[in-house]
Design a protein around this motif. Structure first.
Motif, PDB file in Angstrom:
ATOM      1  N   ASP A 105       0.806  -1.221   0.000  1.00  0.00           N
ATOM      2  CA  ASP A 105       0.000   0.000   0.000  1.00  0.00           C
ATOM      3  C   ASP A 105       0.839   1.271   0.000  1.00  0.00           C
ATOM      4  N   ALA A 106       0.484   2.203  -0.886  1.00  0.00           N
ATOM      5  CA  ALA A 106       1.044   3.556  -0.852  1.00  0.00           C
ATOM      6  C   ALA A 106       0.069   4.501  -0.157  1.00  0.00           C
ATOM      7  N   THR A 107      -1.075   3.977   0.254  1.00  0.00           N
ATOM      8  CA  THR A 107      -2.044   4.743   1.040  1.00  0.00           C
ATOM      9  C   THR A 107      -2.174   4.089   2.413  1.00  0.00           C
ATOM     10  N   ILE A 108      -2.630   4.883   3.374  1.00  0.00           N
ATOM     11  CA  ILE A 108      -2.883   4.356   4.704  1.00  0.00           C
ATOM     12  C   ILE A 108      -4.287   4.778   5.112  1.00  0.00           C
ATOM     13  N   GLU A 126       3.909   7.789  -2.952  1.00  0.00           N
ATOM     14  CA  GLU A 126       4.037   7.125  -4.243  1.00  0.00           C
ATOM     15  C   GLU A 126       4.620   5.724  -4.132  1.00  0.00           C
ATOM     16  N   ASP A 127       4.888   5.278  -2.910  1.00  0.00           N
ATOM     17  CA  ASP A 127       5.411   3.928  -2.689  1.00  0.00           C
ATOM     18  C   ASP A 127       4.963   3.457  -1.307  1.00  0.00           C
ATOM     19  N   THR A 128       5.338   2.235  -0.957  1.00  0.00           N
ATOM     20  CA  THR A 128       4.875   1.591   0.274  1.00  0.00           C
ATOM     21  C   THR A 128       5.133   2.436   1.517  1.00  0.00           C
ATOM     22  N   ALA A 142       1.906  11.242  11.189  1.00  0.00           N
ATOM     23  CA  ALA A 142       3.112  11.262  10.359  1.00  0.00           C
ATOM     24  C   ALA A 142       3.283   9.894   9.722  1.00  0.00           C
ATOM     25  N   THR A 143       3.629   9.862   8.444  1.00  0.00           N
ATOM     26  CA  THR A 143       3.833   8.595   7.735  1.00  0.00           C
ATOM     27  C   THR A 143       5.180   8.606   7.030  1.00  0.00           C
ATOM     28  N   ALA A 144       5.887   7.475   7.117  1.00  0.00           N
ATOM     29  CA  ALA A 144       7.196   7.299   6.487  1.00  0.00           C
ATOM     30  C   ALA A 144       7.062   6.305   5.340  1.00  0.00           C
ATOM     31  N   ASN A 149       9.887  10.123   1.377  1.00  0.00           N
ATOM     32  CA  ASN A 149       9.172  11.248   1.991  1.00  0.00           C
ATOM     33  C   ASN A 149       8.561  10.884   3.341  1.00  0.00           C
ATOM     34  N   LEU A 150       8.524  11.878   4.203  1.00  0.00           N
ATOM     35  CA  LEU A 150       7.758  11.833   5.443  1.00  0.00           C
ATOM     36  C   LEU A 150       6.641  12.862   5.283  1.00  0.00           C
TER      37      LEU A 150
END
Length: 378
Positions: A105-108, A126-128, A142-144, A149-150
């Motif tokens: 998943d590139a979305t959460i 744009e990536d996992t 916050a997502t890594a 990107n963060l």
């Protein structure tokens, strides 16, 4: 003389040993009226004697009681999972929501923790997505990601606030308790502190020799502990970036690190051992090898090496207990004082990510995409 009243069930006054359970507790200066058993009361009333206790001492005792509650019961339930391995999971501090994503998943997605209902999609990477962390007020996420990107998100409307660009894959992240900063750990061996208000990098910590695998802020937000594939933990100032301790007690890649709720200890693990580091004394106060963890449930495959996969502290008042996941599909709750395994939960696959709430909930994600929530009571 009053002594050891917080540690013992009685206090000694002159020639008397008085059972605390027989005392009437009421606030200093309070008018006569209904008495209370609240541990925040400011004096012990016994006969004609009122024995004073400072407010700071009572607050410390109260906090210790909240942190040191024993686990007496638990419930486990499953929530909507993923079609592949759960890559990251995080419970909001208010325990109303959780977010999770899979290895593809590139979305959460954010879910209602009580019902498992989808609430928001965070779409921008744009990536996992590899790691996620809520702010202490649960208003930001916050997502890594592998896209270097963060991203800082608003959890009310799902909108991006800032995108923090890195040179390489961002592996982990953590908010400071006050929410003013985020620390990220990167594949380029660097930890960075970012401002959540200005969207700028504040400092970079470059003393690791391997990729950063985990990061954790101290409860007062003054320090960060970072774990690395260089087999070390490093404690450093979040204001100056100065390293105050380098811990080389692990023989393998350090996979997790977490401050305890009081900031006195740091929990970490590699594949072979779980360690607890005493921050004040700067010594390892506890070490639990994998072979000391019993195999309680499930089939045993003698051809596969049994390892630790992840560790953390339990949620809220149960936070002095250790959570340890092992590659044989079990998740163990351990009493660090006795090393006793209090509970072992057998999952459908090995657990590689987990998250503790601030009250009583623990969330787990396994390699088959299943999500489990454990609620503790005491």
């Amino acid at each position: 003389i009053v002594k050891h009243y917080l540690e013992r069930k009685y206090f000694q006054y002159s020639d008397f040993n008085v059972n605390l359970e027989e005392l009437i507790l009421n606030p200093m200066g309070a008018d006569d009226g209904p008495h209370t058993n609240d541990v925040e009361a400011y004096r012990f009333a016994f006969g004609d004697f009122n024995l004073g206790v400072t407010e700071d001492e009572l607050k410390a005792a109260n906090a210790a009681n909240r942190r040191n509650r024993p686990i007496q019961n638990y419930k486990v339930y499953n929530l909507l999972g993923h079609s592949t391995r759960v890559k990251c999971i995080c419970i909001s501090p208010n325990e109303r929501y959780y977010v999770s994503s899979s290895a593809k998943d590139a979305t959460i997605v954010m879910y209602d923790l009580a019902r498992g209902r989808e609430i928001l999609y965070f779409d921008g990477h744009e990536d996992t997505i590899i790691g996620a962390h809520f702010s202490n007020d649960s208003k930001h996420l916050a997502t890594a990601s592998r896209d270097n990107n963060l991203i800082l998100w608003d959890t009310v409307i799902g909108k991006q606030i800032f995108v923090f660009e890195h040179e390489r894959i961002v592996i982990c992240c953590c908010f400071s308790r006050d929410g003013k900063t985020i620390v990220s750990g990167c594949q380029d061996k660097v930890c960075r502190i970012w401002s959540t208000k200005k969207g700028k990098e504040l400092l970079a910590f470059k003393e690791h020799e391997g990729i950063i695998t985990a990061v954790s802020f101290s409860p007062d937000s003054d320090n960060v502990v970072s774990a690395s594939s260089d087999r070390t933990l490093k404690i450093w100032s979040s204001l100056s970036g100065i390293c105050t301790a380098s811990i080389s007690e692990h023989t393998g890649i350090v996979m997790a690190c977490n401050y305890s709720a009081d900031g006195n200890n740091i929990l970490s693990n590699d594949e072979k051992v779980i360690n607890v580091w005493n921050v004040k004394k700067q010594v390892t106060s506890l070490s639990i090898p994998i072979d000391q963890i019993p195999v309680p449930v499930g089939p045993v495959d003698g051809t596969k090496k049994r390892t630790f996969t992840m560790s953390s502290y339990c949620p809220g008042p149960f936070g002095w207990h250790i959570v340890a996941a092992t590659s044989d599909r079990n998740v163990h709750i351990i009493n660090p004082n006795t090393r006793e395994v209090l509970l072992s939960l057998f999952c459908k696959a090995a657990v590689y990510c987990l998250s503790s709430g601030s009250r009583d909930k623990l969330a787990l994600g396994d390699a088959f995409g299943n999500i489990y929530v454990i609620t503790f009571s005491g």
